[in-house]
Design an enzyme around this catalytic site. Structure first.
Site, PDB file in Angstrom:
ATOM      1  N   CYS A 288       5.593   4.046   2.352  1.00 47.42           N
ATOM      2  CA  CYS A 288       6.332   5.188   2.773  1.00 47.42           C
ATOM      3  C   CYS A 288       6.874   5.088   4.337  1.00 47.42           C
ATOM      4  O   CYS A 288       8.083   5.400   4.729  1.00 47.42           O
ATOM      5  CB  CYS A 288       5.455   6.433   2.558  1.00 47.42           C
ATOM      6  SG  CYS A 288       6.281   8.066   3.001  1.00 47.42           S
TER       7      CYS A 288
ATOM      8  N   GLY B 196       0.881  -1.236  -0.021  1.00 43.46           N
ATOM      9  CA  GLY B 196       0.040   0.081  -0.117  1.00 43.46           C
ATOM     10  C   GLY B 196       1.011   1.085  -0.031  1.00 43.46           C
ATOM     11  O   GLY B 196       1.941   1.267   0.358  1.00 43.46           O
ATOM     12  N   CYS B 197       0.273   2.390  -0.087  1.00 51.92           N
ATOM     13  CA  CYS B 197       1.066   3.524  -0.423  1.00 51.92           C
ATOM     14  C   CYS B 197       1.537   4.089   0.973  1.00 51.92           C
ATOM     15  O   CYS B 197       2.646   4.585   1.108  1.00 51.92           O
ATOM     16  CB  CYS B 197       0.218   4.682  -1.075  1.00 51.92           C
ATOM     17  SG  CYS B 197      -1.587   4.756  -0.403  1.00 51.92           S
ATOM     18  N   TYR B 198       0.464   4.219   1.919  1.00 60.88           N
ATOM     19  CA  TYR B 198       1.162   4.550   3.283  1.00 60.88           C
ATOM     20  C   TYR B 198       2.096   3.744   3.689  1.00 60.88           C
ATOM     21  O   TYR B 198       3.159   4.076   4.304  1.00 60.88           O
ATOM     22  CB  TYR B 198      -0.135   4.596   4.254  1.00 60.88           C
ATOM     23  CG  TYR B 198      -1.006   5.602   4.071  1.00 60.88           C
ATOM     24  CD1 TYR B 198      -0.487   7.064   4.468  1.00 60.88           C
ATOM     25  CD2 TYR B 198      -2.393   5.502   3.910  1.00 60.88           C
ATOM     26  CE1 TYR B 198      -1.741   8.156   4.342  1.00 60.88           C
ATOM     27  CE2 TYR B 198      -3.118   6.479   4.182  1.00 60.88           C
ATOM     28  CZ  TYR B 198      -2.791   7.716   4.243  1.00 60.88           C
ATOM     29  OH  TYR B 198      -3.725   8.784   3.924  1.00 60.88           O
ATOM     30  N   THR B 199       1.960   2.371   3.377  1.00 61.78           N
ATOM     31  CA  THR B 199       2.950   1.223   3.943  1.00 61.78           C
ATOM     32  C   THR B 199       4.058   1.567   3.487  1.00 61.78           C
ATOM     33  O   THR B 199       5.239   1.427   4.134  1.00 61.78           O
ATOM     34  CB  THR B 199       2.093   0.034   3.500  1.00 61.78           C
ATOM     35  OG1 THR B 199       0.873  -0.057   3.579  1.00 61.78           O
ATOM     36  CG2 THR B 199       2.675  -1.043   4.487  1.00 61.78           C
TER      37      THR B 199
END
Lengths: 346, 346, 346, 346
Positions: C154, C149-152
């Site tokens: 980062c 995932g994107c948040y992940t």
């Protein structure tokens, strides 16, 4: 206290009406209706109203409402008000319609631009076009006010004196208008999905926007001719505001001061119209949250054109604010009652 | 009528003060001063005030002003107020300082964080930290109010009851705060040049922002301990608003309802604090243009932490609005006089 | 040439995949599928592709596609991929799933956070978590990549070296993350209607966002412990970008340089990770349109905490770009093939 | 490899040039100069270039540069290039000037609109107006290219076929143009301070913008008449993009298809011009980051006018991209070399 009902309170225009009327010293909201949120409290829908307005949204019942309210505001999609309003309602309550149904005098023109039947053409001659600065006298005597569109208000106020005073060629008028996104309403649509409209600009409904005949009707009345104009709306990535950039061919050489005198003749005493000094032009940020219409212009000798720029807050002078201004006129209040908010910048 | 002078009227905070005070029924602005715009009318600097405030900005002269005004608002960069204010002025007029100079009780802490000398440490014990909901009683009796910073107001109000009631570990506090760009002021800087800050987010002054010791001082007072917190401000591409996301380790297992009761104990009667229902969290749009501080929280059983979220309008409750709230307290007016604006959305 | 199929090509992630893959020298898109736009050309849906990609979107048929394609990208809402993918497909084509279905090793954890059944738990041990910089070796050998995932992405990249090297207290981790609106996808929703999210900031899914267990799984693997973290996502009014502000308690006193050496140990040779100099911090604008993850940090002696800040473009390193990076690894290409775009500012 | 020098590399146009040229397979940047950042590495000024371009910015020395470079790009404020460029330089290197100094054929017209002396009028006849699609043949043979302005490129490409083919009344042309903020450059100014231009729209330099004579010169050449147009630029709260809404009176009744055939005659083979289908209109988001100019139009029978809408990315086709396109022509490369970037949306 004026007892007020708002039909269609949960769109952006409805919400702005609630905000203005709750701060209005002479009005009392007795009823909020909604199509989508019946049974919900207003503050659940708009959290800015937490602790301020917990009124439960009801199903619309104009008949009943007309017996309890002194004035009913309608903030509905077009085609509905002309079904709901009738002579019996108008006997019991004044109606201020913020939609398009009663703005065009000619039902055929309405049906052509809106592509739908008009259900109460007989009311069109009773309805007064509620552009306060221009129709004040007629508004006072009416029970049915057709509150003007947002683009329309800005455009007509910007050009009215020039047409009234025969300064520009009636066939030369081009209005290139720009609107913030709140003008598109709260109904979901890909066009106004955040990602699809931020960081971009587009024109839309080119040569076909429904505010066009309204502008033509009112400016035509001013110059006593049938006129056609070019009107192009654009969507701007900002919340509120309309800027209308209007072009007209000057009939003869005039100076900036001469034109200013014409504007002053019509607007000097208007508290909601501000005429800009030479070299200063309206920007939407300077009218945000207020009922002002700012107007500035340039006389371009090179091209023989005048460029007039008008700016309003689409939700205030372009909708809810003007509606309340109409209410003030209808009930004999000072026209700026409840409308004195200083524009909020930033 | 309270005679008001505003020193530093042409920054964003000054402008917001003018906007609020002109709509305040009990105040009368007698003087606007500016460093950059002496001799210009206020409406030339902020066109939203066209036709509303044409007062000419004057050079600052606090001594003289203190003889004519009942209250002086200072909206100045830090380091100036502590030079200007003195005991003789405070005998003649009340002073509400929106800058940082009188907020920290300890002049050394000030000099360390602000990297500049403090010019009137003797006034620090007279100054009252003007967080109205918490210091109301002391404010009433003071002549010198240190109006809190924007981040600070939002953070302290969000966490105060938890520290007062010994609910969270004092060493565990992390505040991750986000501010709109108006907080950075009107002075030109590449950081807040449109292109450089739109469509982006950044943290800044990490572990070194000057609002940190203010928060530590006031929360430390609440729990009667010296505390250190982590505070990280971020710049958000929007005009107004502060959101503070605050984290703390719970000292023992508690329920959401128990925490809510604690918040209610302190804030239930506060008209400018709105406690959100379970599952609802503050967003800056819901407080825009208003003096509200919205607070919501989540009790996270998995981690044993509480996450409290506060939102204010940085220019209102975070600056000009709270300053006027302080004025209302100082002059014995109803605390919400002139501050009843409903948040403007959109 | 690698023959590529994209299932779910008309969401924002799908569109970014098309953009990257069309500029990739070794890939050839053979099939685009869509749920909503079957029969429409891609350039009708995304006009930026006018004259560039007029491929007609087809109905999804993974079975058939697996016979023609070398690799299939799935850009689907969660819960669908685990129904579609099976062993027979994986024998014929490699699958890179940009959704959540194969990211969590434990089907129970998946079902708990996603509130839905997992339809192919037997594939979970085959799936490799496609965080390239950390799982490169396993990715090479796999046929089923669970793109993070994107948040992940980062968050994990920002904290991984600190946990691997035992520098911070595993129970102290707080991640306060901020995302642009494109992360919310193209499906209509009032939350991401322009007016509702511009000029505002909010936290959402507090203590309950589904990227949390992913972060815990991978960081837990790094430090060989079960860990729980606090993760709070925020919505920022901008198109692209994620900024993760991560807090951790340092186990012992360390200097900035010592920490930098740890980061260099893991990332110095990584072409898509850029470590910021002392005093410089990531901002999302500097990575826009690129596959970079920028990382900067501050060691705060006052509080004994480290604050690490990571920034990525959520659609590139947080989705489509990393997916292509995974493809490059799977097919033995240079890892940056087709991914060399310089971040576009402004 | 073409050896390239960029004079004025640290403005937004310069930065975009660096971005494009570093991704161009046939160019090699040998020198970056800056007025404000001499001695700093490019990546310190623009962090998107971290690890990509650490070239140190030097003081400008065109004479010396002309001995080492094959082509020099000048991205300077007006009035400087005409001082710097001379015949000796042009013998040694080709010059592509992105400023205004060599665009107007008549030095008097330049001096009148730019209010400054022209220092090398003798070069004006050598300079070729670098609007690639229209001046390709002359560009090929020249050593001095006057790269067109951003508004100009968009407007001329939108209207050129109509004037060339005598379709619209030459005296009727009104161009209402809208630009993103990056067009205003990186120099600090209150007008483009974030708070002052976000959430607002304004017109500026009404009837007096310096791109006007450029448009008149080139469109006049197309129709072989002296023409005057009305040109009104507007500032839009977005980063990149220009939209030109152009109005002209049709000389006779024509259909949409007839007009489309005229556009096709001139542009069908142009790879950077995209003609929109009937009912589709350009939006700036669809060209962002690319060298495309999108054109769409409506024939309005009611008013007898045509409304043409053009869209470009002001920094690419309106500046750096077109400059590189000119370089490609000058050096006999395929015209789209290094310019194939697909527009980035969102």
């Amino acid at each position: 206290m004026i007892r007020v009902g708002i039909v269609g309170a949960t769109g952006y225009v409805g919400e702005e009406l609630v905000r203005i009327l709750m701060q209005h010293p002479e009005s009392h909201i007795i009823n909020l209706t909604s199509q989508s949120y019946v049974g919900k409290s207003f503050s659940q829908i708009y959290h800015n109203f937490e602790g301020i307005c917990n009124t439960i949204c009801e199903e619309e019942d104009i008949e009943k409402l007309s017996e309890e309210a002194d004035v009913i505001f309608l903030a509905l999609p077009h085609g509905i008000a002309s079904k709901k309003v009738n002579a019996s309602i108008l006997k019991k309550a004044k109606v201020i319609d913020l939609g398009a149904d009663f703005r065009l005098k000619n039902a055929n023109v309405y049906e052509q631009w809106y592509n739908t039947e008009h259900f109460s053409p007989e009311l069109l001659k009773e309805a007064v076009y509620g552009l306060c600065e221009i129709k004040r006298d007629q508004i006072q005597k009416s029970n049915l006010i057709a509150n003007p569109g947002c683009y329309t208000t800005c455009t007509i106020l910007s050009l009215y004196p020039l047409l009234k005073e025969n300064v520009i060629d009636e066939d030369s008028i081009i209005v290139d208008a720009k609107s913030g996104v709140s003008g598109a309403g709260r109904a979901l649509s890909l066009d106004i999905h955040y990602i699809e409209c931020t960081e971009s600009i587009k024109a839309y409904k080119i040569a076909s926007h429904r505010h066009t005949p309204e502008i033509e009707q009112e400016l035509g009345e001013a110059c006593k001719k049938d006129i056609t104009i070019s009107f192009t709306p654009h969507l701007i990535p900002m919340n509120r505001g309309i800027l209308a950039t209007c072009y007209g061919k000057l009939k003869k050489k005039v100076t900036w001061d001469e034109i200013m005198n014409i504007y002053k003749k019509y607007y000097e005493k208007e508290q909601f119209i501000r005429l800009m000094n030479k070299g200063v032009y309206p920007e939407t940020r300077w009218v945000k949250g207020s009922n002002y219409c700012d107007i500035g212009f340039s006389v371009d000798e090179r091209t023989g054109r005048i460029i007039v720029i008008g700016a309003i807050d689409n939700l205030v002078k372009g909708a809810a604010g003007q509606a309340v201004q109409n209410m003030n006129i209808l009930f004999g209040l000072k026209e700026n009652t409840g409308l004195n908010q200083i524009p909020m910048f930033p």
